[in-house]
Motif scaffolding. Structure first.
Motif, short mmCIF file in Angstrom:
data_model
loop_
_atom_site.label_atom_id
_atom_site.label_comp_id
_atom_site.label_asym_id
_atom_site.label_seq_id
_atom_site.Cartn_x
_atom_site.Cartn_y
_atom_site.Cartn_z
N GLY A 203 -47.82 -60.67 3.17
CA GLY A 203 -47.19 -60.89 4.46
C GLY A 203 -47.80 -60.06 5.56
O GLY A 203 -47.56 -58.85 5.63
N PRO A 204 -48.61 -60.68 6.46
CA PRO A 204 -49.26 -59.93 7.54
C PRO A 204 -48.43 -59.87 8.82
O PRO A 204 -48.92 -60.13 9.92
N THR A 227 -50.50 -66.55 5.64
CA THR A 227 -50.73 -67.96 5.99
C THR A 227 -51.47 -68.13 7.31
O THR A 227 -51.86 -69.25 7.64
N ARG A 228 -51.66 -67.06 8.07
CA ARG A 228 -52.29 -67.18 9.39
C ARG A 228 -53.62 -66.45 9.40
O ARG A 228 -53.67 -65.22 9.23
N LEU A 232 -54.73 -62.42 9.25
CA LEU A 232 -55.53 -61.92 8.13
C LEU A 232 -56.79 -61.22 8.65
O LEU A 232 -57.23 -60.22 8.06
N GLU A 233 -57.35 -61.72 9.74
CA GLU A 233 -58.52 -61.06 10.35
C GLU A 233 -58.15 -59.69 10.88
O GLU A 233 -58.93 -58.74 10.77
N VAL A 246 -52.83 -68.20 1.61
CA VAL A 246 -52.15 -68.84 0.48
C VAL A 246 -52.00 -70.35 0.68
O VAL A 246 -51.62 -71.06 -0.26
N LYS A 247 -52.31 -70.84 1.90
CA LYS A 247 -52.34 -72.29 2.11
C LYS A 247 -53.57 -72.92 1.47
O LYS A 247 -53.56 -74.11 1.14
N ASN A 248 -54.61 -72.10 1.32
CA ASN A 248 -55.89 -72.63 0.83
C ASN A 248 -56.20 -72.23 -0.60
O ASN A 248 -56.93 -72.93 -1.29
#
Length: 378
Positions: A203-204, A227-228, A232-233, A246-248
């Motif tokens: 969770g970011p 998920t975003r 994440l960057e 986690v979507k990919n």
């Protein structure tokens, strides 16, 4: 409001302090408004703060809508003339009679919980688990939860909850001491020694991103899931060695691949997702540790058998105990991670409702929204 002179010697009260202030007050659920209140007087072991900036927390949204975890004398906080807000910083403008360790004009961030100081848990130092939580009449104090908070012009704080802010740190960054302290506290309870070990952060959001920065500063190899991609960057900039959308990708499979099939030493959930505990129990190695620093919105099913088979340990923490804000501020002051990356938006305190909307709806991908007290509210 300016000091009367340049003398900021300890023990002298030099600020012109009004008798009344503006404060956001919670009425019915989802209804807040600015009202006049008396400026509070600090008790012997307290200071009065002129609030300069407050970061909006997801818990503020929860309190305004549903009440919990705020309590006023054991009851829901609605229509109690109560002001929420807790991730604050400001300047000391008045000292209690027994205070000699802070100066007028000093910039400080605030830890939320002070506890009651007398129950079994407070005596042991576990003041975020105070047995008198919600009862100010029994000495408990948690600004913005059980006593008036920081969505106001002034607030009193016990001195043990004050964290000194370095001169070169912005007000906005200083408000993040609580967010980083919450991450620090969970990591502390989980074990505290992470150098050379693998930590998965799930969770970011603000707490998760701060957890990445803190864990990296403590020497862990950090894997961040979310998920975003843009968040994440940011996690990479804060020290994550690997990020997983986690979507990919299947996060359990990727974590196992990154750890040679063994699993991570630690998983820290900052998402509150319904599947978080079960995913965490599949990511850790046998004997691994899981930290829970988020509130799921409703009860969730947990595969207890998998936890037992893997001899897993679960640590659920509340807030920023064990003086974690002081230690998190120490890392921030030494530039061990750049907390400023998490702050995305600033609004005037008068526009608090706009700030809450941005944070709640993630408008313009808001992460940490701050409101400032540059003008009077009344």
């Amino acid at each position: 409001m300016q000091p009367k002179d340049d003398n900021t010697m300890m023990g002298h009260n030099q600020f012109d302090i009004p008798k009344e202030m503006g404060a956001w007050v919670l009425n019915d659920p989802d209804h807040i408004e600015i009202k006049k209140k008396p400026v509070p007087e600090p008790k012997d072991d307290e200071v009065l703060l002129k609030i300069d900036a407050v970061a909006i927390c997801a818990t503020d949204q929860e309190i305004i809508s549903h009440g919990k975890p705020a309590q006023i004398e054991g009851e829901a906080p609605f229509n109690k003339n109560y002001s929420p807000g807790h991730e604050a910083m400001g300047r000391v403008v008045k000292l209690g009679a027994a205070v000699d360790d802070f100066k007028i004009g000093q910039r400080v961030a605030v830890e939320i919980h002070a506890g009651c100081g007398r129950c079994e848990m407070c005596v042991k130092g576990w003041y975020t688990s105070c047995l008198n939580y919600g009862f100010a009449s029994k000495g408990h104090k948690a600004n913005g939860f059980t006593t008036d908070g920081a969505f106001a012009e002034y607030m009193t704080n016990r001195t043990r909850t004050l964290v000194k802010v370095p001169d070169d740190m912005s007000d906005e960054e200083a408000t993040l001491a609580v967010t980083a302290g919450t991450s620090m506290y969970t990591l502390d309870v989980m074990g505290g020694l992470f150098a050379g070990q693998t930590m998965v952060v799930m969770g970011p959001g603000p707490i998760g991103l701060c957890a990445v920065g803190v864990a990296n500063a403590l020497g862990a190899e950090v894997i961040l899931t979310g998920t975003r991609d843009n968040r994440l960057e940011i996690g990479k900039k804060l020290g994550a060695s690997h990020v997983i959308n986690v979507k990919n990708d299947d996060p359990i499979k990727v974590v196992k691949e990154l750890t040679e099939g063994i699993g991570a030493h630690y998983v820290l959930d900052c998402s509150g997702a319904p599947n978080a505990v079960n995913d965490a129990s599949s990511m850790i190695r046998r004997g691994g540790k899981i930290g829970l620093a988020a509130f799921p919105s409703k009860p969730v099913e947990v595969d207890i058998a998998n936890l037992v088979r893997n001899n897993a340990y679960i640590y659920a923490t509340r807030g920023e105990g064990k003086s974690a804000c002081h230690r998190a501020m120490g890392l921030m002051a030494k530039k061990r991670f750049d907390a400023k990356l998490i702050h995305t938006h600033t609004f005037p305190m008068k526009d608090l409702q706009t700030g809450l909307k941005y944070a709640r709806e993630r408008i313009e991908d808001a992460i940490k929204v701050v409101v400032r007290n540059d003008d009077r509210l009344i």
